[in-house]
Design a protein around this motif. Structure first.
Motif, PDB file in Angstrom:
ATOM      1  N   VAL A 107       0.845  -1.201   0.000  1.00 49.61           N
ATOM      2  CA  VAL A 107       0.000   0.000   0.000  1.00 49.61           C
ATOM      3  C   VAL A 107       0.878   1.248   0.000  1.00 49.61           C
ATOM      4  O   VAL A 107       0.595   2.220  -0.710  1.00 49.61           O
ATOM      5  N   ALA A 108       1.962   1.230   0.764  1.00 43.42           N
ATOM      6  CA  ALA A 108       2.876   2.381   0.789  1.00 43.42           C
ATOM      7  C   ALA A 108       3.420   2.651  -0.607  1.00 43.42           C
ATOM      8  O   ALA A 108       3.499   3.807  -1.042  1.00 43.42           O
ATOM      9  N   PHE A 109       3.782   1.597  -1.338  1.00 42.71           N
ATOM     10  CA  PHE A 109       4.285   1.780  -2.700  1.00 42.71           C
ATOM     11  C   PHE A 109       3.184   2.245  -3.645  1.00 42.71           C
ATOM     12  O   PHE A 109       3.422   3.082  -4.509  1.00 42.71           O
ATOM     13  N   ALA A 110       1.984   1.712  -3.478  1.00 42.37           N
ATOM     14  CA  ALA A 110       0.875   2.113  -4.356  1.00 42.37           C
ATOM     15  C   ALA A 110       0.523   3.580  -4.172  1.00 42.37           C
ATOM     16  O   ALA A 110       0.164   4.262  -5.132  1.00 42.37           O
ATOM     17  N   GLU A 111       0.636   4.073  -2.956  1.00 41.05           N
ATOM     18  CA  GLU A 111       0.274   5.459  -2.669  1.00 41.05           C
ATOM     19  C   GLU A 111       1.417   6.437  -2.930  1.00 41.05           C
ATOM     20  O   GLU A 111       1.205   7.644  -2.967  1.00 41.05           O
ATOM     21  N   LEU A 144      10.259  -9.164  -2.108  1.00 41.11           N
ATOM     22  CA  LEU A 144       9.265  -8.721  -3.084  1.00 41.11           C
ATOM     23  C   LEU A 144       9.900  -8.523  -4.466  1.00 41.11           C
ATOM     24  O   LEU A 144       9.247  -8.755  -5.483  1.00 41.11           O
ATOM     25  N   VAL A 145      11.163  -8.142  -4.503  1.00 41.32           N
ATOM     26  CA  VAL A 145      11.886  -8.051  -5.783  1.00 41.32           C
ATOM     27  C   VAL A 145      12.044  -9.454  -6.363  1.00 41.32           C
ATOM     28  O   VAL A 145      11.825  -9.674  -7.565  1.00 41.32           O
ATOM     29  N   ASP A 146      12.419 -10.426  -5.522  1.00 46.62           N
ATOM     30  CA  ASP A 146      12.585 -11.805  -5.981  1.00 46.62           C
ATOM     31  C   ASP A 146      11.287 -12.368  -6.564  1.00 46.62           C
ATOM     32  O   ASP A 146      11.320 -13.221  -7.454  1.00 46.62           O
ATOM     33  N   ARG A 147      10.145 -11.894  -6.073  1.00 49.11           N
ATOM     34  CA  ARG A 147       8.850 -12.364  -6.554  1.00 49.11           C
ATOM     35  C   ARG A 147       8.331 -11.508  -7.728  1.00 49.11           C
ATOM     36  O   ARG A 147       7.199 -11.654  -8.155  1.00 49.11           O
ATOM     37  N   ASP A 148       9.152 -10.589  -8.215  1.00 53.75           N
ATOM     38  CA  ASP A 148       8.796  -9.695  -9.333  1.00 53.75           C
ATOM     39  C   ASP A 148       7.606  -8.797  -9.019  1.00 53.75           C
ATOM     40  O   ASP A 148       6.872  -8.396  -9.926  1.00 53.75           O
ATOM     41  N   ILE A 149       7.411  -8.481  -7.754  1.00 57.26           N
ATOM     42  CA  ILE A 149       6.350  -7.554  -7.351  1.00 57.26           C
ATOM     43  C   ILE A 149       6.923  -6.145  -7.272  1.00 57.26           C
ATOM     44  O   ILE A 149       6.288  -5.179  -7.692  1.00 57.26           O
ATOM     45  N   LEU A 150       8.145  -6.038  -6.733  1.00 57.81           N
ATOM     46  CA  LEU A 150       8.874  -4.774  -6.726  1.00 57.81           C
ATOM     47  C   LEU A 150      10.055  -4.908  -7.670  1.00 57.81           C
ATOM     48  O   LEU A 150      10.465  -6.006  -8.026  1.00 57.81           O
ATOM     49  N   ALA A 159      10.493   0.273  -6.379  1.00 61.85           N
ATOM     50  CA  ALA A 159       9.194   0.701  -6.903  1.00 61.85           C
ATOM     51  C   ALA A 159       8.391  -0.550  -7.241  1.00 61.85           C
ATOM     52  O   ALA A 159       8.947  -1.630  -7.435  1.00 61.85           O
ATOM     53  N   LEU A 160       7.067  -0.386  -7.303  1.00 58.98           N
ATOM     54  CA  LEU A 160       6.242  -1.479  -7.784  1.00 58.98           C
ATOM     55  C   LEU A 160       6.662  -1.805  -9.211  1.00 58.98           C
ATOM     56  O   LEU A 160       6.895  -0.884 -10.019  1.00 58.98           O
ATOM     57  N   ALA A 161       6.755  -3.080  -9.530  1.00 59.91           N
ATOM     58  CA  ALA A 161       7.157  -3.464 -10.877  1.00 59.91           C
ATOM     59  C   ALA A 161       6.195  -2.896 -11.911  1.00 59.91           C
ATOM     60  O   ALA A 161       6.615  -2.441 -12.969  1.00 59.91           O
ATOM     61  N   SER A 162       4.911  -2.858 -11.594  1.00 58.94           N
ATOM     62  CA  SER A 162       3.925  -2.338 -12.539  1.00 58.94           C
ATOM     63  C   SER A 162       4.107  -0.839 -12.775  1.00 58.94           C
ATOM     64  O   SER A 162       3.876  -0.343 -13.864  1.00 58.94           O
ATOM     65  N   GLN A 163       4.566  -0.119 -11.760  1.00 51.42           N
ATOM     66  CA  GLN A 163       4.815   1.322 -11.913  1.00 51.42           C
ATOM     67  C   GLN A 163       6.090   1.550 -12.708  1.00 51.42           C
ATOM     68  O   GLN A 163       6.164   2.476 -13.519  1.00 51.42           O
ATOM     69  N   ALA A 164       7.103   0.739 -12.475  1.00 51.09           N
ATOM     70  CA  ALA A 164       8.374   0.895 -13.177  1.00 51.09           C
ATOM     71  C   ALA A 164       8.186   0.592 -14.663  1.00 51.09           C
ATOM     72  O   ALA A 164       8.744   1.269 -15.517  1.00 51.09           O
ATOM     73  N   GLU A 165       7.359  -0.425 -14.985  1.00 48.22           N
ATOM     74  CA  GLU A 165       7.099  -0.784 -16.376  1.00 48.22           C
ATOM     75  C   GLU A 165       6.270   0.270 -17.055  1.00 48.22           C
ATOM     76  O   GLU A 165       6.460   0.569 -18.217  1.00 48.22           O
ATOM     77  N   GLY A 166       5.305   0.831 -16.304  1.00 48.73           N
ATOM     78  CA  GLY A 166       4.407   1.826 -16.887  1.00 48.73           C
ATOM     79  C   GLY A 166       5.028   3.194 -16.977  1.00 48.73           C
ATOM     80  O   GLY A 166       4.406   4.128 -17.466  1.00 48.73           O
ATOM     81  N   GLY A 167       6.227   3.354 -16.481  1.00 43.36           N
ATOM     82  CA  GLY A 167       6.902   4.635 -16.550  1.00 43.36           C
ATOM     83  C   GLY A 167       6.303   5.697 -15.677  1.00 43.36           C
ATOM     84  O   GLY A 167       6.316   6.856 -15.964  1.00 43.36           O
TER      85      GLY A 167
END
Length: 168
Positions: A107-111, A144-150, A159-167
């Protein structure tokens, strides 16, 4: 009296078959009860989520009480990125990612407006920034990095992997 022992054996065999069938049915009932409990728990969580979203949306602008504008979509949208992550973790039985401590981290990363350092995450989840807290947090972030979440965008910056990919 030859018929009596064979009749008794036939009755015993029939009773044994009925007992086996009853045992299989009990096992099926137990399995179905477990599945029903899981689905009912999911329905309960979904209902609570729906009610919470309805409350947030119903409050509308200025609901914070201080006259500040509250954009419900801005509050809910960042958290929506976590739904697929948490559902995948739950489906795979990953109790680590679905635990309350890790959900707070996510949640901290999402916000967050961007990538975070360990101390930033510690502060966001209500921990101190002493070495023992930051090192414990660092190990959680690495999991969380090992699980490809961060993703670690640079050493010590996550950063969240989805945020890093989405720029983002």
């Amino acid at each position: 009296m030859v018929a009596v022992p064979s009749l008794m054996a036939a009755l015993q065999a029939r009773a044994d078959r009925a007992q086996e069938r009853a045992g299989r049915l009990r096992d099926q009932i137990a399995e179905l009860s477990g599945q029903l409990s899981a689905v009912e728990a999911e329905l309960s969580r979904l209902q609570i989520t729906r009610e919470t979203v309805d409350e947030v949306l119903a409050d509308g602008p200025g609901a914070a009480g201080s006259g500040d504008f509250v954009d419900a979509e801005a509050v809910v949208a960042p958290l929506a990125e976590l739904v697929p992550v948490l559902l995948a973790a739950q489906a795979s039985g990953d109790a680590t990612v679905t635990s309350p401590a890790y959900r707070l981290i996510l949640v901290a990363f999402a916000e967050a407006a961007g990538p975070l350092r360990c101390k930033d995450v510690c502060t966001a989840v209500g921990l101190g920034t002493e070495a023992n807290h930051t090192e414990g947090m660092r190990s959680k972030l690495k999991r969380l990095v090992d699980r490809d979440i961060l993703t670690e965008v640079e050493p010590g910056l996550f950063a969240l992997a989805s945020q890093a990919e989405g720029g983002r």
